[in-house]
Enzyme design. Structure first.
Site, PDB file in Angstrom:
ATOM      1  N   CYS A 330      64.449 148.631 -34.914  1.00  0.00           N
ATOM      2  CA  CYS A 330      63.954 149.707 -35.781  1.00  0.00           C
ATOM      3  C   CYS A 330      63.470 149.128 -37.118  1.00  0.00           C
ATOM      4  O   CYS A 330      62.477 148.408 -37.154  1.00  0.00           O
ATOM      5  CB  CYS A 330      65.025 150.771 -35.966  1.00  0.00           C
ATOM      6  SG  CYS A 330      64.362 152.389 -36.450  1.00  0.00           S
ATOM      7  N   HIS A 427      67.458 152.078 -30.211  1.00  0.00           N
ATOM      8  CA  HIS A 427      68.850 151.866 -30.597  1.00  0.00           C
ATOM      9  C   HIS A 427      69.772 152.084 -29.402  1.00  0.00           C
ATOM     10  O   HIS A 427      69.487 152.883 -28.516  1.00  0.00           O
ATOM     11  CB  HIS A 427      69.261 152.867 -31.680  1.00  0.00           C
ATOM     12  CG  HIS A 427      68.679 152.608 -33.026  1.00  0.00           C
ATOM     13  ND1 HIS A 427      69.123 151.596 -33.841  1.00  0.00           N
ATOM     14  CD2 HIS A 427      67.705 153.258 -33.708  1.00  0.00           C
ATOM     15  CE1 HIS A 427      68.433 151.635 -34.983  1.00  0.00           C
ATOM     16  NE2 HIS A 427      67.574 152.622 -34.923  1.00  0.00           N
TER      17      HIS A 427
END
Length: 484
Positions: A330, A427
């Site tokens: 991310c 994630h």
């Protein structure tokens, strides 16, 4: 008809989240329909729910302890700090506004109304709601307009159990002092107390328990010994990851960013005894290691400046020259690129800055937040990966042609020509045992074959047993009152 009890703390980090998770598992195992609830949480470690929103990760773990999927109603107000004086307000799963701390009070009436709405909606499907406070009710300077502790307890008309942390010392002063500073009506709402994190023979604190009960008039529910396996559960605080680092042969270094976010990627790694996960504090160099993992960030450009201020960019370049592996997830993925552009100032002042330059990609921040649970496939092993995306940026560039995950038929992520430097937006990917083993084996690690989900489930069960042995849980349940 649902009943409810609220667990508040005599200070921050007294173990409220862990206590609530254990209570949820205990009462759910007893046959009750249990739901967790936290009116207001402050955390950049969020979970994406099946109903399309985001809540604090601690409430997602508590939902798991109840045996149900996490929902936005379990944490209707989530504050995600972006600067030292401002935070993004997520209301019932969706971004509501970004406000400065001094302006937050203006939103309180709207937020309390939403909290009560979510709470009562949960009550329609539950026998018991275990509510978690935030911080401490002793912060009486925050009492006016409060929605996190006594303000919510008063509005919902529910009783409170106050938890103290003996590991820090001064637990008698914590508990007795809280009653001393509270408004008498708030103090009267507290019906019982417990002492958490005792190391050694708990009977040595019997006299302390009697003194607290005598000075407060509250029911003593017990003293909870230190739960040594807490590190096996998903961590809400990055410090818990650091304290659980194992001494495995394969070394993973994680630079601690100022606005580190969604670092649950580290939980399965730190749980595997074959691996050593070390969170590197500011001011320390990145050590010689096998993998540098750059985690997510709530403010990528600001955290990139922080990264450079520690001279971690120099350390990372040396790691790459030595043939080391790098993974960015991310915000960490965005940092590894050539440039990061935030033309609308979504995460701070409008800016375009150079990235670390290890991936040939460019990121532009866009107003639309990507928020979804995701199933993907590891291109190399074919193993399924499940996780979630929660980000603002759009990333493109030549290295995305070497993406290493396939989602909905599309290749995603990026890698440099050597394959040693990789990034993605997904994630939670290491929670899958097969993928984790295959991915780490490619890096030269020898994972132990840990069944991560089974480990978490077993630890929740052990936590419930731990609380049942230490506390009078029948008395605690008896303090709960009917939700009106």
């Amino acid at each position: 008809m649902a009943r409810a009890i609220m667990i508040q703390g005599a200070g921050s980090n007294v173990g409220k989240s862990m206590l609530v998770a254990g209570l949820c598992r205990y009462f759910a195992r007893s046959g009750l329909r249990v739901r967790p609830f936290k009116p207001q949480n402050m955390s950049n470690n969020a979970a994406v729910t099946e109903d399309g929103g985001e809540i604090g990760r601690a409430q997602a773990l508590q939902a798991r302890a109840c045996g149900v999927a996490p929902r936005i109603d379990m944490n209707p107000v989530l504050l995600k700090p972006e600067t030292d004086t401002g935070a993004q307000v997520v209301l019932q799963g969706k971004r509501r506004a970004t406000v400065r701390a001094r302006d937050y009070a203006r939103l309180k009436p709207e937020l309390l109304s939403a909290c009560l709405e979510s709470f009562r909606r949960l009550a329609t499907e539950a026998d018991l709601i275990v509510v978690e406070g935030a911080g401490s009710p002793a912060e009486i300077n925050l009492r006016q307009g409060d929605i996190a502790n006594m303000g919510f307890a008063e509005a919902a008309d529910i009783p409170v159990v106050l938890a103290g942390d003996i590991d820090r010392g001064g637990v008698i002063a914590q508990l007795v002092g809280t009653k001393a500073v509270l408004d008498p009506a708030d103090a009267a709402r507290i019906k019982g107390f417990l002492v958490n994190k005792f190391r050694g023979d708990v009977t040595l604190f019997d006299e302390g328990t009697r003194q607290i009960a005598a000075r407060t008039g509250w029911t003593a529910l017990g003293t909870v010994p230190w739960f040594a396996d807490a590190w096996r559960l998903p961590a809400e605080d990055i410090l818990d990851i650091r304290s659980s680092a194992r001494a495995g042969a394969f070394r993973i270094a994680v630079p601690r960013l100022n606005r580190i976010a969604n670092f649950d990627d580290l939980d399965p790694l730190s749980a595997d005894p074959a691996l050593s996960v070390e969170v590197i504090e500011p001011g320390r160099p990145l050590p010689v290691c096998d993998l540098v993992l750059i985690p997510g960030s709530k403010a990528t450009i600001a955290d990139l400046a922080h990264f450079r201020a520690q001279e971690w960019d120099v350390d990372l370049a040396g790691h790459v020259r030595r043939g080391g592996h790098v993974l960015g997830i991310c915000g960490g993925y965005q940092m590894l690129g050539r440039t990061i552009a935030d033309p609308k100032g979504l995460e701070g002042a409008p800016a375009t800055v150079p990235g670390l330059g290890h991936l040939d990609i460019h990121t532009t921040m866009r107003p639309r937040k990507h928020l979804a649970r995701v199933t993907a496939t590891d291109v190399e092993s074919g193993d399924e990966v499940t996780g979630y995306e929660i980000h603002l940026g759009e990333t493109e560039g030549p290295d995305t042609a070497r993406g290493w995950l396939r989602r909905d038929g599309e290749i995603v992520g990026a890698a440099d020509p050597t394959g040693r430097i990789r990034g993605c937006y997904l994630h939670g990917l290491f929670a899958g045992d097969a993928f984790r083993a295959a991915a780490l084996a490619r890096l030269g690690a020898a994972p132990t074959g840990l069944d991560y989900d089974a480990s978490v489930e077993a630890t929740l069960g052990a936590l419930a047993d731990h609380l049942a042995a230490a506390l009078d849980l029948d008395a605690l349940a008896g303090l709960a009152t009917v939700v009106r």
